[in-house]
Design a protein around this motif. Structure first.
Motif, mmCIF file in Angstrom:
data_model
loop_
_atom_site.group_PDB
_atom_site.id
_atom_site.type_symbol
_atom_site.label_atom_id
_atom_site.label_comp_id
_atom_site.label_asym_id
_atom_site.label_seq_id
_atom_site.Cartn_x
_atom_site.Cartn_y
_atom_site.Cartn_z
ATOM 1 N N ALA A 174 106.364 -40.833 16.176
ATOM 2 C CA ALA A 174 105.479 -42.084 16.228
ATOM 3 C C ALA A 174 105.595 -42.807 14.772
ATOM 4 N N LYS A 175 105.670 -41.876 13.750
ATOM 5 C CA LYS A 175 105.819 -42.770 12.462
ATOM 6 C C LYS A 175 107.068 -43.478 12.317
ATOM 7 N N GLN A 176 108.305 -42.791 12.594
ATOM 8 C CA GLN A 176 109.420 -43.718 12.734
ATOM 9 C C GLN A 176 109.412 -44.842 13.661
ATOM 10 N N VAL A 177 108.787 -44.907 14.764
ATOM 11 C CA VAL A 177 108.403 -46.221 15.664
ATOM 12 C C VAL A 177 107.715 -47.166 14.748
ATOM 13 N N ASP A 178 106.590 -46.810 13.793
ATOM 14 C CA ASP A 178 105.820 -47.605 13.332
ATOM 15 C C ASP A 178 106.768 -48.172 12.160
ATOM 16 N N ALA A 179 107.500 -47.462 11.459
ATOM 17 C CA ALA A 179 108.343 -48.003 10.347
ATOM 18 C C ALA A 179 109.355 -49.153 11.004
ATOM 19 N N LEU A 180 109.785 -48.785 12.057
ATOM 20 C CA LEU A 180 110.900 -49.721 12.749
ATOM 21 C C LEU A 180 110.241 -51.097 13.172
ATOM 22 N N VAL A 181 108.883 -50.974 13.628
ATOM 23 C CA VAL A 181 107.927 -52.107 13.995
ATOM 24 C C VAL A 181 107.689 -52.948 12.526
ATOM 25 N N ALA A 182 107.393 -52.095 11.423
ATOM 26 C CA ALA A 182 107.360 -52.982 10.316
ATOM 27 C C ALA A 182 108.550 -53.481 9.632
ATOM 28 N N ALA A 183 109.503 -53.083 10.092
ATOM 29 C CA ALA A 183 110.933 -53.613 9.452
ATOM 30 C C ALA A 183 111.366 -54.887 10.535
ATOM 31 N N LEU A 184 110.498 -55.071 11.514
ATOM 32 C CA LEU A 184 110.832 -56.397 12.560
ATOM 33 C C LEU A 184 110.730 -57.685 11.506
ATOM 34 N N PRO A 185 111.633 -58.589 11.821
ATOM 35 C CA PRO A 185 111.247 -60.007 11.098
ATOM 36 C C PRO A 185 110.287 -60.624 11.904
ATOM 37 N N LEU A 186 109.447 -61.115 10.907
ATOM 38 C CA LEU A 186 107.999 -61.964 11.063
ATOM 39 C C LEU A 186 108.500 -63.113 11.869
ATOM 40 N N ALA A 187 107.781 -63.618 12.742
ATOM 41 C CA ALA A 187 107.904 -65.162 13.271
ATOM 42 C C ALA A 187 107.868 -66.005 12.554
ATOM 43 N N GLU A 188 109.017 -67.144 12.547
ATOM 44 C CA GLU A 188 109.067 -67.969 11.579
ATOM 45 C C GLU A 188 108.068 -69.323 12.235
ATOM 46 N N GLY A 189 107.325 -69.851 11.404
ATOM 47 C CA GLY A 189 106.621 -70.972 11.680
ATOM 48 C C GLY A 189 105.432 -70.875 12.641
ATOM 49 N N GLY A 190 104.966 -69.650 12.910
ATOM 50 C CA GLY A 190 103.906 -69.624 13.642
ATOM 51 C C GLY A 190 104.055 -69.583 15.277
ATOM 52 N N GLU A 191 102.719 -69.698 16.057
ATOM 53 C CA GLU A 191 103.106 -69.888 17.384
ATOM 54 C C GLU A 191 103.465 -71.248 17.877
ATOM 55 N N GLU A 192 103.234 -72.433 17.247
ATOM 56 C CA GLU A 192 103.724 -73.544 17.792
ATOM 57 C C GLU A 192 105.247 -73.603 17.736
ATOM 58 N N ALA A 193 105.795 -73.204 16.471
ATOM 59 C CA ALA A 193 107.132 -73.263 16.381
ATOM 60 C C ALA A 193 107.828 -72.404 17.608
ATOM 61 N N GLN A 194 107.333 -71.117 17.748
ATOM 62 C CA GLN A 194 107.733 -70.333 19.024
ATOM 63 C C GLN A 194 107.784 -70.891 20.148
ATOM 64 N N LEU A 195 106.691 -71.707 20.429
ATOM 65 C CA LEU A 195 106.524 -72.409 22.002
ATOM 66 C C LEU A 195 107.305 -73.734 22.080
ATOM 67 N N LYS A 196 107.621 -74.217 20.863
ATOM 68 C CA LYS A 196 108.513 -75.350 20.811
ATOM 69 C C LYS A 196 109.834 -74.748 21.105
ATOM 70 N N ARG A 197 110.316 -73.619 20.466
ATOM 71 C CA ARG A 197 111.673 -73.114 20.752
ATOM 72 C C ARG A 197 111.846 -72.395 22.112
ATOM 73 N N ILE A 198 110.652 -71.878 22.723
ATOM 74 C CA ILE A 198 110.995 -71.507 23.999
ATOM 75 C C ILE A 198 110.952 -72.670 24.931
ATOM 76 N N ALA A 199 110.322 -73.872 24.669
ATOM 77 C CA ALA A 199 110.664 -75.109 25.457
ATOM 78 C C ALA A 199 112.045 -75.408 25.461
ATOM 79 N N GLU A 200 112.728 -75.437 24.321
ATOM 80 C CA GLU A 200 113.990 -75.907 23.835
ATOM 81 C C GLU A 200 114.610 -75.156 24.649
ATOM 82 N N LEU A 201 114.798 -73.718 24.652
ATOM 83 C CA LEU A 201 115.649 -72.767 25.444
ATOM 84 C C LEU A 201 115.433 -72.803 26.936
ATOM 85 N N GLN A 202 114.175 -73.260 27.347
ATOM 86 C CA GLN A 202 114.069 -73.308 28.710
ATOM 87 C C GLN A 202 114.896 -74.556 29.144
ATOM 88 N N ALA A 203 114.937 -75.811 28.639
ATOM 89 C CA ALA A 203 115.429 -76.999 28.694
ATOM 90 C C ALA A 203 116.986 -76.743 28.694
#
Length: 137
Positions: free
Chosen positions: A67-96
């Protein structure tokens, strides 16, 4: 291996450890009196109880480490860039983009089906012509 694959592997490891731990605990645990209506279970030798307790500690330590190794791997994940709005915009672009590719694939499928129909008709005509050229015996 990328972080997502490592996380998947670690989750599989945790599932395997949990499965083996629960099975071992179920198999090796000492009997317990469930109700005063049942007779007293036979006593286990102290050596087995000590082995059981040590084995339970080792298995739980392995689960905690996984479980500690899972926590370490989750902590190593890159942070989302630009916040939720940027993610939603990227999702819309990918859907288009996905919709456009889907429409192109649909056009190609229709063209291929049309061509297949034409080839089948030509094959049928060629087969009929060959049969008509045969001379009766």
């Amino acid at each position: 291996m990328d972080i997502i694959s490592q996380l998947q592997e670690q989750v599989n490891t945790i599932a395997s450890l949990a499965f083996n731990t629960f099975g071992t605990l179920q198999r090796d645990s000492p009997p317990v009196r469930l109700s005063p209506n049942y007779p007293e279970p036979p006593a286990n030798p102290t050596e087995d109880a000590e082995n059981f307790a040590e084995q339970a500690k080792l298995m739980s330590a392995a689960l905690v480490e996984a479980a500690k190794q899972v926590d370490a791997l989750v902590a190593a994940l890159p942070l989302a860039e630009g916040g939720e709005e940027a993610q939603l915009k990227r999702i819309a672009e990918l859907q288009a983009e996905n919709d456009a590719v889907g429409q192109e694939l649909q056009r190609q499928l229709e063209a291929a089906e049309k061509e297949l129909k034409e080839v089948r008709e030509l094959f049928s005509q060629a087969a009929d012509n060959c049969l008509n050229l045969k001379k009766p015996d």
